[in-house]
Write a protein that holds these residues in place. Structure first.
Motif, PDB file in Angstrom:
ATOM      1  N   ARG A  70       9.523  49.710  31.147  1.00 43.95           N
ATOM      2  CA  ARG A  70      10.731  48.580  31.220  1.00 43.95           C
ATOM      3  C   ARG A  70      10.095  47.138  31.069  1.00 43.95           C
ATOM      4  O   ARG A  70      11.028  46.288  31.229  1.00 43.95           O
ATOM      5  CB  ARG A  70      11.446  48.991  32.509  1.00 43.95           C
ATOM      6  CG  ARG A  70      12.139  50.153  32.695  1.00 43.95           C
ATOM      7  CD  ARG A  70      13.132  50.621  31.155  1.00 43.95           C
ATOM      8  NE  ARG A  70      13.937  51.432  31.454  1.00 43.95           N
ATOM      9  CZ  ARG A  70      14.699  52.065  30.355  1.00 43.95           C
ATOM     10  NH1 ARG A  70      14.574  51.387  28.950  1.00 43.95           N
ATOM     11  NH2 ARG A  70      15.642  53.234  30.538  1.00 43.95           N
ATOM     12  N   THR A  81      12.093  53.242  39.689  1.00 47.00           N
ATOM     13  CA  THR A  81      12.316  54.405  40.444  1.00 47.00           C
ATOM     14  C   THR A  81      12.644  54.418  41.607  1.00 47.00           C
ATOM     15  O   THR A  81      12.922  53.159  42.404  1.00 47.00           O
ATOM     16  CB  THR A  81      10.933  55.211  40.254  1.00 47.00           C
ATOM     17  OG1 THR A  81      11.263  56.424  40.775  1.00 47.00           O
ATOM     18  CG2 THR A  81       9.847  54.793  41.205  1.00 47.00           C
ATOM     19  N   ARG A 131      21.595  47.867  34.058  1.00 49.49           N
ATOM     20  CA  ARG A 131      21.733  49.438  33.711  1.00 49.49           C
ATOM     21  C   ARG A 131      23.000  49.729  33.640  1.00 49.49           C
ATOM     22  O   ARG A 131      23.947  49.099  34.118  1.00 49.49           O
ATOM     23  CB  ARG A 131      21.206  50.322  35.023  1.00 49.49           C
ATOM     24  CG  ARG A 131      19.467  50.167  34.846  1.00 49.49           C
ATOM     25  CD  ARG A 131      18.938  50.611  36.366  1.00 49.49           C
ATOM     26  NE  ARG A 131      19.486  52.159  36.431  1.00 49.49           N
ATOM     27  CZ  ARG A 131      18.374  53.108  36.273  1.00 49.49           C
ATOM     28  NH1 ARG A 131      17.587  52.680  35.579  1.00 49.49           N
ATOM     29  NH2 ARG A 131      18.842  54.206  36.587  1.00 49.49           N
ATOM     30  N   GLY A 134      27.046  54.006  35.216  1.00 47.18           N
ATOM     31  CA  GLY A 134      26.858  55.623  35.846  1.00 47.18           C
ATOM     32  C   GLY A 134      25.473  55.703  36.263  1.00 47.18           C
ATOM     33  O   GLY A 134      25.229  56.400  37.238  1.00 47.18           O
ATOM     34  N   SER A 135      24.401  54.984  35.580  1.00 50.40           N
ATOM     35  CA  SER A 135      22.987  54.921  36.106  1.00 50.40           C
ATOM     36  C   SER A 135      22.835  54.430  37.411  1.00 50.40           C
ATOM     37  O   SER A 135      21.999  54.875  38.279  1.00 50.40           O
ATOM     38  CB  SER A 135      21.970  54.503  34.996  1.00 50.40           C
ATOM     39  OG  SER A 135      22.163  55.154  33.706  1.00 50.40           O
ATOM     40  N   GLN A 136      23.528  53.304  37.609  1.00 53.98           N
ATOM     41  CA  GLN A 136      23.388  52.568  38.885  1.00 53.98           C
ATOM     42  C   GLN A 136      23.988  53.669  40.167  1.00 53.98           C
ATOM     43  O   GLN A 136      23.481  53.587  41.161  1.00 53.98           O
ATOM     44  CB  GLN A 136      24.388  51.270  38.619  1.00 53.98           C
ATOM     45  CG  GLN A 136      23.861  50.170  37.716  1.00 53.98           C
ATOM     46  CD  GLN A 136      24.585  49.013  37.962  1.00 53.98           C
ATOM     47  OE1 GLN A 136      25.878  49.228  38.045  1.00 53.98           O
ATOM     48  NE2 GLN A 136      24.123  48.021  37.597  1.00 53.98           N
ATOM     49  N   SER A 138      24.109  56.920  39.941  1.00 52.98           N
ATOM     50  CA  SER A 138      23.307  57.682  40.088  1.00 52.98           C
ATOM     51  C   SER A 138      21.911  57.469  41.110  1.00 52.98           C
ATOM     52  O   SER A 138      21.543  58.341  41.800  1.00 52.98           O
ATOM     53  CB  SER A 138      22.620  58.482  38.747  1.00 52.98           C
ATOM     54  OG  SER A 138      23.434  58.846  38.018  1.00 52.98           O
ATOM     55  N   ALA A 139      21.582  56.239  41.179  1.00 54.46           N
ATOM     56  CA  ALA A 139      20.486  55.648  41.970  1.00 54.46           C
ATOM     57  C   ALA A 139      21.006  55.956  43.279  1.00 54.46           C
ATOM     58  O   ALA A 139      20.116  56.059  44.212  1.00 54.46           O
ATOM     59  CB  ALA A 139      20.217  54.339  41.718  1.00 54.46           C
ATOM     60  N   SER A 142      21.507  60.214  44.162  1.00 52.31           N
ATOM     61  CA  SER A 142      20.305  61.068  44.026  1.00 52.31           C
ATOM     62  C   SER A 142      19.266  60.345  44.948  1.00 52.31           C
ATOM     63  O   SER A 142      18.565  59.575  44.766  1.00 52.31           O
ATOM     64  CB  SER A 142      19.593  60.943  42.605  1.00 52.31           C
ATOM     65  OG  SER A 142      18.642  61.840  42.563  1.00 52.31           O
ATOM     66  N   GLN A 144      16.082  61.108  45.051  1.00 49.15           N
ATOM     67  CA  GLN A 144      15.100  61.675  44.436  1.00 49.15           C
ATOM     68  C   GLN A 144      13.919  62.663  44.781  1.00 49.15           C
ATOM     69  O   GLN A 144      13.391  61.821  45.762  1.00 49.15           O
ATOM     70  CB  GLN A 144      14.537  60.589  43.354  1.00 49.15           C
ATOM     71  CG  GLN A 144      13.509  60.968  42.029  1.00 49.15           C
ATOM     72  CD  GLN A 144      13.346  59.768  41.158  1.00 49.15           C
ATOM     73  OE1 GLN A 144      12.095  59.443  41.097  1.00 49.15           O
ATOM     74  NE2 GLN A 144      14.317  59.259  40.639  1.00 49.15           N
ATOM     75  N   HIS A 158      27.868  61.945  43.227  1.00 46.68           N
ATOM     76  CA  HIS A 158      28.008  61.099  42.270  1.00 46.68           C
ATOM     77  C   HIS A 158      29.549  60.489  42.086  1.00 46.68           C
ATOM     78  O   HIS A 158      29.965  59.266  42.245  1.00 46.68           O
ATOM     79  CB  HIS A 158      27.642  61.504  40.836  1.00 46.68           C
ATOM     80  CG  HIS A 158      27.457  60.369  39.699  1.00 46.68           C
ATOM     81  ND1 HIS A 158      28.567  59.931  39.082  1.00 46.68           N
ATOM     82  CD2 HIS A 158      26.397  59.825  39.311  1.00 46.68           C
ATOM     83  CE1 HIS A 158      28.199  58.961  38.167  1.00 46.68           C
ATOM     84  NE2 HIS A 158      27.032  58.817  38.314  1.00 46.68           N
ATOM     85  N   TRP A 176      15.583  51.515  45.659  1.00 47.21           N
ATOM     86  CA  TRP A 176      15.191  51.561  44.456  1.00 47.21           C
ATOM     87  C   TRP A 176      14.713  50.363  43.959  1.00 47.21           C
ATOM     88  O   TRP A 176      15.069  49.167  44.570  1.00 47.21           O
ATOM     89  CB  TRP A 176      16.661  51.713  43.862  1.00 47.21           C
ATOM     90  CG  TRP A 176      16.502  52.242  42.419  1.00 47.21           C
ATOM     91  CD1 TRP A 176      16.666  53.429  42.088  1.00 47.21           C
ATOM     92  CD2 TRP A 176      16.386  51.278  41.291  1.00 47.21           C
ATOM     93  NE1 TRP A 176      16.417  53.395  40.458  1.00 47.21           N
ATOM     94  CE2 TRP A 176      16.313  52.043  40.053  1.00 47.21           C
ATOM     95  CE3 TRP A 176      16.197  50.093  41.321  1.00 47.21           C
ATOM     96  CZ2 TRP A 176      16.276  51.792  38.913  1.00 47.21           C
ATOM     97  CZ3 TRP A 176      16.159  49.399  39.920  1.00 47.21           C
ATOM     98  CH2 TRP A 176      16.013  50.033  38.885  1.00 47.21           C
TER      99      TRP A 176
END
Length: 217
Positions: A70, A81, A131, A134-136, A138-139, A142, A144, A158, A176
């Motif tokens: 990135r 991550t 981002r 939706g990806s925000q 997801s952080a 999840s 991880q 979610h 994150w």
């Protein structure tokens, strides 16, 4: 029917002849990387920024996974991550990593090794803000690398966070962030016929000069 082994099913091909000569290399490995990266971008690859990141526990137990580059500049190579993921835990106890880019259409790979540091909160905030929403979310949803009962449970989490944040901005979770790999070695590999590949390694000397060495394939 005749039995076929796994080896029978593997594709076999010969590399084309595109030599990599010492005189063609930049003195600075970052400049050389950027040259190759620009060519990879033009090669039709969907993700030229895809890279394998290898980490290890304090006692040397390794793990590897694919992530996306990135950011890259003279300070190093950046990826983002969950800091509490397996790679995050391993980097906390053993802050070194190895990266691998493989660009098959060009028959090239680049290896990078170095120490790892966290990017600043400001850098992480700035990237997180770019981002997709939706990806925000997801952080947040999840955790991880942690077990979960089902896909449905993950999707429920979610949906819960999507409802929580609504139409407003999504803040970056404290767990994150980003890592910067600060290189102390690079290796550039160019495929050649008969497996006589070209390999050149850059290593930084004590006085800060990059020393280039040809390696046997």
């Amino acid at each position: 029917m005749e039995e076929r082994t796994v080896l029978d099913l593997l594709q076999r091909w010969e590399h084309t002849d595109h030599p990599l000569r010492r005189r063609d290399l930049a003195d600075d490995p970052l400049e050389q990387f950027l040259r190759w990266y620009q060519e990879a971008q033009g090669s039709g690859l969907r993700y030229p920024n895809a890279m394998a990141v290898a980490t290890a526990t304090a006692d040397g137990r390794p793990s590897v996974r694919m992530v996306l580059l990135r950011g890259v500049d003279e300070r190093g190579f950046v990826f983002y991550t969950n800091l509490e993921s397996r790679k995050g835990r391993e980097l906390a106890e053993n802050p070194r990593a190895a990266l691998l880019f493989y660009w098959e259409p060009l028959e090239r790979q680049v290896r990078i090794e170095g120490r790892v540091e966290l990017v600043t909160s400001a850098e992480a905030d700035a990237y997180f803000a770019t981002r997709p929403k939706g990806s925000q979310i997801s952080a947040w949803a999840s955790r991880q690398s942690e077990p979960i009962d089902s896909r449905e449970a993950l999707e429920r989490r979610h949906a819960e966070f999507a409802e929580r944040f609504g139409s407003g901005p999504v803040p970056r979770p404290a767990y994150w962030g980003g890592y910067r790999v600060v290189p102390d070695a690079y290796e550039f590999w160019q495929g050649r016929p008969d497996r006589l590949h070209d390999r050149f390694r850059y290593e930084r000397s004590a006085d800060g000069i990059w020393v280039i060495t040809r390696l046997q394939p």
